[in-house]
Design an enzyme around this catalytic site. Sequence first.
Site, PDB file in Angstrom:
ATOM      1  N   SER A 101       0.796  -1.244   0.000  1.00  0.00           N
ATOM      2  CA  SER A 101       0.000   0.000   0.000  1.00  0.00           C
ATOM      3  C   SER A 101       0.818   1.278   0.000  1.00  0.00           C
ATOM      4  CB  SER A 101      -0.960   0.004   1.191  1.00  0.00           C
ATOM      5  OG  SER A 101      -2.108  -0.741   0.897  1.00  0.00           O
ATOM      6  N   GLN A 166     -16.966 -10.497   1.540  1.00  0.00           N
ATOM      7  CA  GLN A 166     -17.480  -9.809   0.356  1.00  0.00           C
ATOM      8  C   GLN A 166     -16.361  -9.191  -0.483  1.00  0.00           C
ATOM      9  OE1 GLN A 166     -20.474  -7.063   2.072  1.00  0.00           O
ATOM     10  NE2 GLN A 166     -22.002  -8.361   1.114  1.00  0.00           N
ATOM     11  N   SER A 208     -10.206   1.972   1.442  1.00  0.00           N
ATOM     12  CA  SER A 208     -10.682   1.118   0.355  1.00  0.00           C
ATOM     13  C   SER A 208      -9.694   1.131  -0.802  1.00  0.00           C
ATOM     14  CB  SER A 208     -12.057   1.600  -0.142  1.00  0.00           C
ATOM     15  OG  SER A 208     -12.445   0.899  -1.305  1.00  0.00           O
ATOM     16  N   ASN A 209      -9.195  -0.045  -1.153  1.00  0.00           N
ATOM     17  CA  ASN A 209      -8.292  -0.140  -2.296  1.00  0.00           C
ATOM     18  C   ASN A 209      -8.949   0.325  -3.589  1.00  0.00           C
ATOM     19  OD1 ASN A 209      -5.839  -1.292  -1.135  1.00  0.00           O
ATOM     20  ND2 ASN A 209      -7.077  -3.092  -0.700  1.00  0.00           N
ATOM     21  N   GLY A 350       1.398  -3.629   3.687  1.00  0.00           N
ATOM     22  CA  GLY A 350       1.520  -5.040   3.993  1.00  0.00           C
ATOM     23  C   GLY A 350       0.509  -5.821   3.197  1.00  0.00           C
TER      24      GLY A 350
END
Length: 403
Positions: A101, A166, A208-209, A350
Amino acid sequence: MGDSLHTIDDNGQASRVSPRPSAAATLLSAAAAGSRAEPDAADGRDRPELREAIQAVVDTGFAGAQMRVHDERGEWVGSAGVRKLGETAEPHRNGLFRVASTTKTFVATLVLQLVAEGRIGLDDTVAGHLTRFGLDRRVTVRMLLQHTSGVHNFTGEPGPDGVHGQGLPAWGKEWVDTRLRAYRPEELVEFALSKPARFEPGTAFSYSNTNYVLAALLVGELTGRPYGEEMRRRILEPLGLRDTVVPGARLEIPGPHAHGYYRYEDAGEWKVVDVTRQNPSLLHGAGEMISTTRDLHMFFSTLLGGGLLPAPLLAEMLTPDPTIGYGLGLFVQELGSDCGGGTIVHHNGGSPGGYGTLMISTPDGRRTLTASLTTGDAEMDPVAEFPQVLEGLIKAVFCEGRP
């Protein structure tokens, strides 16, 4: 040591002015030009407290660690542990690794450069540029970069019991079995948008990616070139970051590196697998990049020193959301009184893929810590152990009164 440093893994567990390279950026570029990663660079000077801090990482259960510190005493680099299970060689002191990230800080900088050029505004909506997705028209560029859009995280959201669900396969046996699969960024976004939003845009914070996949795609729409190409043109090449890459769907780490391992449970049995080869396209724009401790230091110190963004936009980047202290692609954190106070900025990373990254600095970029940690076969939970490890490293590098 006061509040613990925020850590979020890749599953979410956290006026028109053109920027010109500063003198610091020019010097950094010149120093890096013509050189690739130097795996076994010398320490330069003895720093017992830093040697002890990096050894403590390995003693906790990590397989290996490499670390670079820049401060008023100069540069120190070191490593501990092993680069591969079953062997004795230490990790390369400037080896390549998956930064997870920490990618987000690079992408946020790229987007803010386009804001500086007047191609889009921070508070402009995104839907009109990414029309194929049918995004909520209230979602702005700022909301993407600050994780306040409310868009579902495609790698999963925590349920009431704290267990992620999800999401696309991003942990456990399912991820191990699918880790070589290639994803298109569009399918990551489409999957996320098939799930309900977490909240109304701009009303809360939720890591949120998906926000950064959208930000990377936005760069492509605004420039007509893939974000990886823009990253090379605007940041990597000008700073001489020749060991930093946007890999796309390439499985290999292109240079000397330590191996990463993943420990998971399968049918009641614990297994360990070497996951060094993996397909990073699952984290397009959100966690795919590869770098070194030297390159991360050059990037972060130049960014914070004003070499990549005009001052007003750098100030925006460093203005945190009050909920969790997240600016635009960066955490901003006050250190506790037992650390002598002060502020640090950071974006660590990570992933289940065996690699953890630290990129931490004072706000002026003059004191930095960049590091890579790799997991092995120890019976330990990296997420649970990481805060203690991190506290020791922060204390050794950033606390007042340190040796």
